[in-house]
Design a protein around this motif. Structure first.
Motif, PDB file in Angstrom:
ATOM      1  N   ASP A 125      66.718  46.402  42.307  1.00 19.32           N
ATOM      2  CA  ASP A 125      65.658  45.440  42.018  1.00 19.32           C
ATOM      3  C   ASP A 125      64.252  46.221  41.950  1.00 19.32           C
ATOM      4  OD1 ASP A 125      66.722  42.916  42.037  1.00 19.32           O
ATOM      5  OD2 ASP A 125      67.471  43.081  43.884  1.00 19.32           O
ATOM      6  N   ILE A 126      63.200  45.557  41.704  1.00 21.48           N
ATOM      7  CA  ILE A 126      61.913  46.155  41.748  1.00 21.48           C
ATOM      8  C   ILE A 126      61.156  45.082  42.225  1.00 21.48           C
ATOM      9  CG2 ILE A 126      59.977  47.050  40.102  1.00 21.48           C
ATOM     10  CD1 ILE A 126      62.165  47.283  37.810  1.00 21.48           C
ATOM     11  N   ILE A 127      60.286  45.534  43.309  1.00 25.93           N
ATOM     12  CA  ILE A 127      59.379  44.730  44.096  1.00 25.93           C
ATOM     13  C   ILE A 127      58.087  45.216  43.842  1.00 25.93           C
ATOM     14  CG2 ILE A 127      58.663  44.245  46.429  1.00 25.93           C
ATOM     15  CD1 ILE A 127      60.970  42.560  46.093  1.00 25.93           C
ATOM     16  N   VAL A 128      57.118  44.381  43.556  1.00 26.52           N
ATOM     17  CA  VAL A 128      55.714  44.625  43.183  1.00 26.52           C
ATOM     18  C   VAL A 128      54.865  44.218  44.439  1.00 26.52           C
ATOM     19  CG1 VAL A 128      53.656  44.154  41.921  1.00 26.52           C
ATOM     20  CG2 VAL A 128      55.780  44.267  40.959  1.00 26.52           C
ATOM     21  N   VAL A 129      54.132  45.089  45.067  1.00 28.93           N
ATOM     22  CA  VAL A 129      53.321  44.577  46.209  1.00 28.93           C
ATOM     23  C   VAL A 129      51.788  44.250  45.484  1.00 28.93           C
ATOM     24  CG1 VAL A 129      51.968  45.733  48.265  1.00 28.93           C
ATOM     25  CG2 VAL A 129      54.498  46.158  47.694  1.00 28.93           C
ATOM     26  N   ARG A 130      51.012  43.185  45.709  1.00 29.92           N
ATOM     27  CA  ARG A 130      49.987  42.782  45.397  1.00 29.92           C
ATOM     28  C   ARG A 130      49.266  42.533  46.395  1.00 29.92           C
ATOM     29  NH1 ARG A 130      46.771  42.088  40.898  1.00 29.92           N
ATOM     30  NH2 ARG A 130      46.056  40.099  40.151  1.00 29.92           N
ATOM     31  N   SER A 131      47.846  42.955  46.535  1.00 27.57           N
ATOM     32  CA  SER A 131      46.810  42.547  47.541  1.00 27.57           C
ATOM     33  C   SER A 131      45.428  42.579  46.794  1.00 27.57           C
ATOM     34  CB  SER A 131      46.629  43.566  48.727  1.00 27.57           C
ATOM     35  OG  SER A 131      45.527  43.495  49.644  1.00 27.57           O
ATOM     36  N   VAL A 132      44.737  41.410  46.941  1.00 27.00           N
ATOM     37  CA  VAL A 132      43.559  41.120  46.139  1.00 27.00           C
ATOM     38  C   VAL A 132      42.518  40.770  47.066  1.00 27.00           C
ATOM     39  CG1 VAL A 132      44.682  40.568  43.994  1.00 27.00           C
ATOM     40  CG2 VAL A 132      44.018  38.884  45.574  1.00 27.00           C
ATOM     41  N   GLU A 133      41.278  41.110  46.559  1.00 20.77           N
ATOM     42  CA  GLU A 133      40.072  40.808  47.318  1.00 20.77           C
ATOM     43  C   GLU A 133      39.577  39.587  46.382  1.00 20.77           C
ATOM     44  OE1 GLU A 133      39.392  42.476  50.015  1.00 20.77           O
ATOM     45  OE2 GLU A 133      41.235  43.590  49.518  1.00 20.77           O
ATOM     46  N   SER A 134      39.015  38.355  47.025  1.00 16.46           N
ATOM     47  CA  SER A 134      38.429  37.431  46.193  1.00 16.46           C
ATOM     48  C   SER A 134      37.569  36.409  47.247  1.00 16.46           C
ATOM     49  CB  SER A 134      39.490  36.651  45.540  1.00 16.46           C
ATOM     50  OG  SER A 134      39.113  35.627  44.875  1.00 16.46           O
ATOM     51  N   LYS A 135      36.679  35.729  46.596  1.00 17.81           N
ATOM     52  CA  LYS A 135      35.859  34.747  47.292  1.00 17.81           C
ATOM     53  C   LYS A 135      36.395  33.505  47.104  1.00 17.81           C
ATOM     54  CE  LYS A 135      30.950  33.789  48.337  1.00 17.81           C
ATOM     55  NZ  LYS A 135      31.321  33.957  49.951  1.00 17.81           N
ATOM     56  N   ASP A 136      36.764  33.249  45.727  1.00 16.07           N
ATOM     57  CA  ASP A 136      36.854  31.705  45.543  1.00 16.07           C
ATOM     58  C   ASP A 136      38.224  31.588  44.783  1.00 16.07           C
ATOM     59  OD1 ASP A 136      36.230  32.828  43.265  1.00 16.07           O
ATOM     60  OD2 ASP A 136      34.343  31.602  43.147  1.00 16.07           O
ATOM     61  N   ALA A 137      39.053  32.677  44.541  1.00 16.57           N
ATOM     62  CA  ALA A 137      40.332  32.768  43.597  1.00 16.57           C
ATOM     63  C   ALA A 137      40.152  32.553  42.104  1.00 16.57           C
ATOM     64  CB  ALA A 137      41.350  31.680  44.204  1.00 16.57           C
ATOM     65  N   LEU A 138      38.776  32.446  41.895  1.00 11.31           N
ATOM     66  CA  LEU A 138      38.620  32.334  40.455  1.00 11.31           C
ATOM     67  C   LEU A 138      38.598  33.766  39.872  1.00 11.31           C
ATOM     68  CD1 LEU A 138      35.931  29.704  40.420  1.00 11.31           C
ATOM     69  CD2 LEU A 138      38.117  29.326  39.891  1.00 11.31           C
ATOM     70  N   THR A 139      37.976  34.621  40.368  1.00 12.66           N
ATOM     71  CA  THR A 139      38.152  36.204  39.972  1.00 12.66           C
ATOM     72  C   THR A 139      38.616  36.775  41.248  1.00 12.66           C
ATOM     73  OG1 THR A 139      35.985  36.752  40.749  1.00 12.66           O
ATOM     74  CG2 THR A 139      36.161  36.072  38.376  1.00 12.66           C
ATOM     75  N   ALA A 140      39.330  38.006  41.025  1.00 15.83           N
ATOM     76  CA  ALA A 140      39.880  39.062  41.985  1.00 15.83           C
ATOM     77  C   ALA A 140      39.949  40.255  41.488  1.00 15.83           C
ATOM     78  CB  ALA A 140      41.430  38.322  42.196  1.00 15.83           C
ATOM     79  N   SER A 141      39.920  41.217  42.685  1.00 18.42           N
ATOM     80  CA  SER A 141      39.862  42.536  42.271  1.00 18.42           C
ATOM     81  C   SER A 141      41.189  43.077  43.165  1.00 18.42           C
ATOM     82  CB  SER A 141      38.837  43.320  42.478  1.00 18.42           C
ATOM     83  OG  SER A 141      38.270  43.063  43.833  1.00 18.42           O
ATOM     84  N   PRO A 142      41.835  44.406  42.817  1.00 17.16           N
ATOM     85  CA  PRO A 142      42.749  44.682  43.724  1.00 17.16           C
ATOM     86  C   PRO A 142      42.178  45.698  44.834  1.00 17.16           C
ATOM     87  CG  PRO A 142      42.628  46.034  41.887  1.00 17.16           C
ATOM     88  CD  PRO A 142      41.807  44.950  41.656  1.00 17.16           C
ATOM     89  N   SER A 143      42.999  45.440  46.245  1.00 20.65           N
ATOM     90  CA  SER A 143      42.520  45.966  47.208  1.00 20.65           C
ATOM     91  C   SER A 143      42.753  47.356  47.273  1.00 20.65           C
ATOM     92  CB  SER A 143      43.327  45.380  48.485  1.00 20.65           C
ATOM     93  OG  SER A 143      43.264  44.295  48.458  1.00 20.65           O
TER      94      SER A 143
END
Ligand code: XMP
Length: 313
Positions: free
Chosen positions: A256-274
């Protein structure tokens, strides 16, 4: 102008009292997220506790131990959480579904069917939902069908014989958190990272079956325990449907392949990777490889929103 949470609370309490009154029965289905828990605290302030039912649908797609944690807290404010074990119905509905939107539709159908049964069984007149402004904006733009914006997804609440109340619909997430704290919701709920309604199903590409949910649940616990920090908007683990060749017990095999995702955002409308230090990512990688059976690759997602969404489904 700064957001005046006290004024908001006072206004909403009056509105709830006017709309619902002192005799009608009200239900809030909570997942333990800040939106629905804030609704519980508002309702508790506005209405008679004996007329409020707080329900947790254990759909088999939530994180480890969530129902029990909510139950413990609500007890301290005099509310007895009702827990319904409806895992089988959800897994049955999701069986054989691979397309993301089809999975969301299947989830929604089982969710509302189950909720409909609950509404009937508790003779509820009003359902308070934690819909917030971002849910409405994104559903209107067609980015995603949010399950908690009923009228926009063609569900007529009257069909279930009840009225929907959405006291948080003008607020964005950071404002909901302010209101939550003002209402006395402990930090662990008020600061809780967003978690989607369809739960871990939004982090599984391909079919949602109990064994695959178990892998994502375990990986989620690892990722959250290592990467959660006050500034980070959301962290998650995702299970892909593709497999990759790896070495398990010295043998080449597909895993299996697991992806880890962590994001910075204020309102979930836009986001950037941590920007996570390698040492932390390695820690996550090692723990996932050691504790989630069958995983041969751990990837880190560096995509912003847009063009990506935060979730994978
Ligand atoms: P996306 O993936 O659309 O997510 O960028 C934006 C934010 O919304 C959450 N999310 C949901 N929340 N029901 C919810 O209550 C849903 O169906 C749903 N889908 C996504 C997601 O976790 C993120 O915070």
């Amino acid at each position: 102008m700064a957001f005046a949470s006290t004024r908001f609370i006072n206004e909403k309490v009056l509105e709830l009292q006017k709309e619902i009154g002192s005799n009608a029965k009200t239900m809030i289905a909570t997942s333990g997220g800040v939106d629905s828990m804030t609704c519980v605290m508002l309702a508790r302030r506005a209405l008679d506790k004996k007329n409020i039912t707080v329900l947790y649908l254990n759909d088999g797609l939530m994180r480890e131990g969530e129902g029990e944690e909510i139950k413990r807290f609500l007890k301290t404010v005099g509310i007895e959480l009702q827990i319904w074990d409806v895992k089988d119905a959800f897994f049955e509905g999701l069986k054989g579904k691979f397309d993301p939107e089809e999975k969301r539709v299947a989830f929604r159908e089982v969710f509302y069917k189950t909720l409909g049964q609950a509404v009937k069984s508790y003779s509820v007149d009003f359902l308070i939902q934690g819909t917030i402004a971002a849910d409405i904006a994104e559903t209107q733009k067609g980015i995603k069908t949010q399950h908690n914006v009923l009228s926009q997804i063609g569900i007529n609440p009257a069909y279930f014989g009840l009225k929907i109340v959405e006291p948080l619909r003008e607020l964005y997430k950071h404002q909901v958190r302010e209101v939550a704290k003002k209402l006395g919701l402990p930090r662990k709920f008020a600061e809780r990272k967003p978690f989607p309604g369809p739960g871990l199903a939004t982090r599984i590409i391909g079919e949602v079956v109990p064994e695959r949910v178990e892998k994502v649940r375990k990986a989620t616990q690892i990722v959250e325990s290592i990467l959660t920090s006050p500034g980070t908007f959301q962290v998650m683990a995702v299970l892909l449907s593709d497999k990759a060749t790896g070495m398990i017990n010295g043998k080449r095999m597909y895993g299996d392949i697991i992806v880890v995702r962590s994001v910075e955002s204020k309102d979930a409308l836009t986001a950037s990777p941590s920007k996570i230090p390698w040492a932390k990512l390695y820690k996550v990688r090692d723990k996932i490889l050691a504790e989630v059976p069958g995983v041969v690759k751990v990837l880190y997602d560096i995509t912003p929103k847009p063009p990506s969404t935060i979730e994978y489904v």
